[in-house]
Structures are given as C-alpha cells and as structure tokens.
Write a protein that holds these residues in place. Structure first.
Motif, mmCIF file in Angstrom:
data_model
loop_
_atom_site.group_PDB
_atom_site.id
_atom_site.type_symbol
_atom_site.label_atom_id
_atom_site.label_comp_id
_atom_site.label_asym_id
_atom_site.label_seq_id
_atom_site.Cartn_x
_atom_site.Cartn_y
_atom_site.Cartn_z
ATOM 1 N N PRO A 1 41.672 40.934 43.052
ATOM 2 C CA PRO A 1 40.719 41.763 42.290
ATOM 3 C C PRO A 1 40.034 42.858 43.091
ATOM 4 O O PRO A 1 39.085 43.463 42.597
ATOM 5 C CB PRO A 1 39.691 40.719 41.823
ATOM 6 C CG PRO A 1 39.677 39.704 42.906
ATOM 7 C CD PRO A 1 41.097 39.613 43.389
ATOM 8 N N TYR A 2 40.520 43.157 44.304
ATOM 9 C CA TYR A 2 39.834 44.126 45.154
ATOM 10 C C TYR A 2 40.663 45.389 45.370
ATOM 11 O O TYR A 2 40.665 45.983 46.448
ATOM 12 C CB TYR A 2 39.487 43.483 46.501
ATOM 13 C CG TYR A 2 38.634 42.246 46.347
ATOM 14 C CD1 TYR A 2 37.273 42.349 46.065
ATOM 15 C CD2 TYR A 2 39.195 40.978 46.453
ATOM 16 C CE1 TYR A 2 36.489 41.216 45.906
ATOM 17 C CE2 TYR A 2 38.420 39.836 46.296
ATOM 18 C CZ TYR A 2 37.060 39.966 46.020
ATOM 19 O OH TYR A 2 36.286 38.836 45.855
ATOM 20 N N LEU A 3 41.363 45.801 44.342
ATOM 21 C CA LEU A 3 42.260 46.940 44.443
ATOM 22 C C LEU A 3 41.753 48.130 43.632
ATOM 23 O O LEU A 3 41.431 47.998 42.460
ATOM 24 C CB LEU A 3 43.659 46.557 43.940
ATOM 25 C CG LEU A 3 44.333 45.382 44.653
ATOM 26 C CD1 LEU A 3 45.618 45.002 43.934
ATOM 27 C CD2 LEU A 3 44.609 45.707 46.107
ATOM 28 N N HIS A 4 41.704 49.290 44.283
ATOM 29 C CA HIS A 4 41.420 50.517 43.546
ATOM 30 C C HIS A 4 42.692 51.035 42.871
ATOM 31 O O HIS A 4 42.640 51.675 41.829
ATOM 32 C CB HIS A 4 40.880 51.602 44.490
ATOM 33 C CG HIS A 4 39.521 51.299 45.040
ATOM 34 N ND1 HIS A 4 39.317 50.797 46.300
ATOM 35 C CD2 HIS A 4 38.287 51.412 44.481
ATOM 36 C CE1 HIS A 4 38.021 50.627 46.514
ATOM 37 N NE2 HIS A 4 37.378 50.992 45.429
ATOM 38 N N GLN A 5 43.826 50.774 43.524
ATOM 39 C CA GLN A 5 45.106 51.235 43.001
ATOM 40 C C GLN A 5 46.133 50.147 43.240
ATOM 41 O O GLN A 5 46.175 49.533 44.318
ATOM 42 C CB GLN A 5 45.539 52.516 43.720
ATOM 43 C CG GLN A 5 46.771 53.173 43.127
ATOM 44 C CD GLN A 5 46.469 53.918 41.835
ATOM 45 O OE1 GLN A 5 45.515 54.677 41.779
ATOM 46 N NE2 GLN A 5 47.279 53.714 40.834
ATOM 47 N N SER A 6 46.958 49.889 42.253
ATOM 48 C CA SER A 6 47.951 48.834 42.378
ATOM 49 C C SER A 6 49.294 49.274 41.815
ATOM 50 O O SER A 6 49.353 49.974 40.792
ATOM 51 C CB SER A 6 47.470 47.578 41.633
ATOM 52 O OG SER A 6 48.439 46.563 41.686
#
Length: 244
Positions: A120-125
C-alpha cells in the motif's frame, strides 16, 4: 510430437514451449510491447531510481524489513525514486520508507499463480505478466541497486544485474549487498570463481558487502558524485496522451 502428461498439469500461460500458432506469437509480442510502453511512458518523466531487491517473506518486525525501510527513507532524502518489485516483505518496507519520508515510490509487481499483492505504499504501480519485462524496467531506470537478503528471485536479480555490469551492458552502477552474515557463503563461492578464473576480480569492484547504512549510502553517493548528471525533465505531449 509433444503430448501432455497426465501427471503434469498443463501450463496455460507458459511461453517457452517452442513454436505456436502465428497469431498466438503475435499476441505474445504485443503483450510484451504493451508492458514496456506502459512503464516507459511513465518512468520517462520520473526522477532516476534506486532499486531495492529482497524477499517478500519478511514481516514488519524482522530486522531486514526494518533495514529496508531505512534504506527507503535514505533514498528519498537523496531525491531519488525508490523502486521495488511492488510486493510485500522487503519490497513493502523500502517503498514504505520512501513514502513516509515524502519520497516517490514505485512498484513493479508480477502476476503469479498465488497472486502476489501490491503493497500500500506505492505512488505508481505496474503489473507485469513476464519476469523478463519486469527486470528490464527495474534495471533500465536505476542508478544503483541495493540487494537485501532474499531467495531465488533475489539471486536471479542480483546475478543478472552483475552480469550486465560485467559485460558493460550497463556501466559503473554501484551494487550494495546488505547482510554480511546472510551473504557470507555466497561471497566465499564468488571468491572461488575468481580463484578459478571464471570471473575477474574487477567484476566485483562496484559490489559492496556491508551491514552499515552509512557505508552503503556513501558507496552509492560516491558514484553519483562522479557519474550522475541531472537530466532535463522531458516535457509531456498531450497528443501522445502523456498528460493523462
């Protein structure tokens, strides 16, 4: 002629099985192209990355999880983007450290039979179907690599990266192996390779084995000081849908 064994389940998504119908091969090539383009058109406009590799199996209270989280914070403090495989464990920890320190956090996830979930710590995936496309992206946009303790996947990523450096496919990018006790046996075997002249001692000149955060980051910063040049951020073109 190949026959499907009754004892071995058919791999629906396997692609290394020899020739297949032309339309199937065309579809495969298109999927590969699509995965590359989706990642390239985003990462082209982001700051250079430092990639953190490591096991998906370590929990939040594990020493190596805590260490990877610290690396994420330090990468963010340098103004670089933290890139990982996007999953749990070490990957989550590094992304989390960057996220919490107001750094940019990217995950390159992979579709697996047991469905690796994104942290849950992604700005972009990005979610990849193929390991090889995923690894290209994780190497292409990175200026340094931090290898935390991990399993087969981590070893694959480490040895592929060091092979690219050895063969000058990528030049002078620092590699940090973090965890002296964990990697002690591996380094002894690598020393045996040098002894047997299957590799050269110079092949490891950019690899640092350490347990020290400051030493690790200094190893990376030394390279940055000598080789890294800030590139002008490219302008997005609306007619290429880059502003979307």
């Amino acid at each position: 002629m190949k026959h499907k064994s009754k004892n071995i389940p058919f791999k629906k998504h396997a692609y290394l099985e020899g020739p297949k119908p032309r339309l199937h091969e065309l579809s495969f090539v298109w999927k590969v192209f699509k995965e590359f383009i989706q990642a390239f058109r985003v990462l082209h406009f982001k700051s250079p990355c430092i990639t953190v590799f490591g096991s998906a199996r370590f929990k939040e209270d594990h020493t190596y999880y805590i260490a990877a989280r610290e690396f994420g914070k330090r990468i963010a403090a340098m103004g670089f983007t933290t890139m990982t495989g996007g999953g749990p464990g070490i990957m989550e920890a590094a992304n989390r450290g960057a996220f919490e320190n107001r750094g940019y956090s990217i995950g390159c996830n992979i579709k697996l039979p047991f469905e690796q979930h994104e942290n849950p710590y992604l700005h972009q995936s990005f979610t990849f179907n193929y390991f090889f496309t995923r690894k290209v992206v994780m190497v292409k946009y990175s200026y340094a690599f931090i290898i935390m303790p991990g399993g087969f996947g981590t070893m694959d990523e480490f040895f592929e990266t060091i092979t690219l450096i050895q063969t000058k496919t990528i030049n002078d990018f620092p590699v940090v192996l973090f965890g002296k006790k964990y990697y002690e046996s591996l380094m002894k075997y690598i020393e045996e390779m040098i002894e047997q002249k299957t590799i050269a001692a110079d092949d490891l000149k950019l690899v640092l084995l350490t347990d020290d955060f400051d030493e690790a980051m200094q190893h990376i910063k030394t390279y940055m000081k000598e080789h890294y040049k800030k590139h002008k951020v490219c302008k997005k073109h609306w007619w290429l849908f880059e502003g979307m």
